[in-house]
Design an enzyme around this catalytic site. Sequence first.
Site, PDB file in Angstrom:
ATOM      1  N   ASP A  96      41.874  79.737   1.781  1.00 37.33           N
ATOM      2  CA  ASP A  96      41.754  78.396   1.239  1.00 37.33           C
ATOM      3  C   ASP A  96      42.299  77.373   2.238  1.00 37.33           C
ATOM      4  OD1 ASP A  96      40.813  79.583  -1.050  1.00 37.33           O
ATOM      5  OD2 ASP A  96      42.735  79.485  -2.103  1.00 37.33           O
ATOM      6  N   LYS A  97      41.856  76.139   2.115  1.00 35.63           N
ATOM      7  CA  LYS A  97      42.238  75.086   3.063  1.00 35.63           C
ATOM      8  C   LYS A  97      43.733  75.040   3.316  1.00 35.63           C
ATOM      9  CE  LYS A  97      42.342  70.065   3.583  1.00 35.63           C
ATOM     10  NZ  LYS A  97      42.037  68.755   2.961  1.00 35.63           N
TER      11      LYS A  97
END
Length: 324
Positions: A139-140
Amino acid sequence: MAQQLLLTGVVNESQLGQRLDQALAEMFPDYSRSRIKVWILDSRVRINGQVAATPKEKVLGGESIEIDAILEEDTRWAAQDIDLNIVYEDDDIIVLNKPRDLVVHPGAGNADGTILNALLHYYPAIAEVPRAGIVHRLDKDTTGLMVVAKTVPAQTRLVESLQAREITREYEAVAIGNMTAGGTVEQPISRHPSKRTHMAVHPMGKPAVTHYRIMEHFRAHTRLRLRLETGRTHQIRVHMAHINHPLVGDPLYGGRPRPPKGASDAFVELLRGFDRQALHATMLRLYHPITSIEMEWHAPLPQDMVDLIAAMQADTEMFNDRME
């Protein structure tokens, strides 16, 4: 330059009644539904060994899928000079330590400035590999280790290893609440029915298994070590929230600041300022896709998590001193 790739999988029973193109888009999320539809119409998709007739046909669950995928080099993505923290590299793979605030792959809201753009600049030949060699994502705002393939054969074997659960990924996290023992969360995950950017535990979702053990107790939080058996989107975050222990700072799944009673102003401020999920991919172990040699890498915690844990340790010690 076109690349050929064999994609294989089994339709999940939860996909009963879905259109074929929809089911395959969920099974192979790195490829768009429109691209999958073209493959079906080009007779590149086989169901239980038989060529699929139309994207509209319905699946029952349990079917064996083979796709003779053909991928044109994608020129939509620009090479960009973005720093990469490379932990290991050889002729076949790159292992990265991803920082926060960096998206892995271009998508809605992130057309560029991603790891993929950085890889195209760092190693231009990777443009000939589907998705610039990316085989799994973080995830970012999750930090830590991820592996990228530099060649099509390496990517094919890494994807097979992931599907066969032969790649070990371990994470460190800080969860909200006092957890008494380690355990396993085995709950299926699917897209949230109304919040399209969220995932959720759902009985009709894809199987997902997360193992966790306790590393350290704090007054109102718990430091964890987690290991994935599966790799669903947001899996650790969803599973921990499901057992009422969301990760500190998680903006989607309830990781709001919950300082313990009597906490110092500095600790409260640090908790409120921690604006990402406290999650770090700390260990990656795999068999090299070409040599088959077992390899393992470790990435130390990033500074924001080091500071968070130190503050929690200090808060716990201060409280224990008061109680003596």
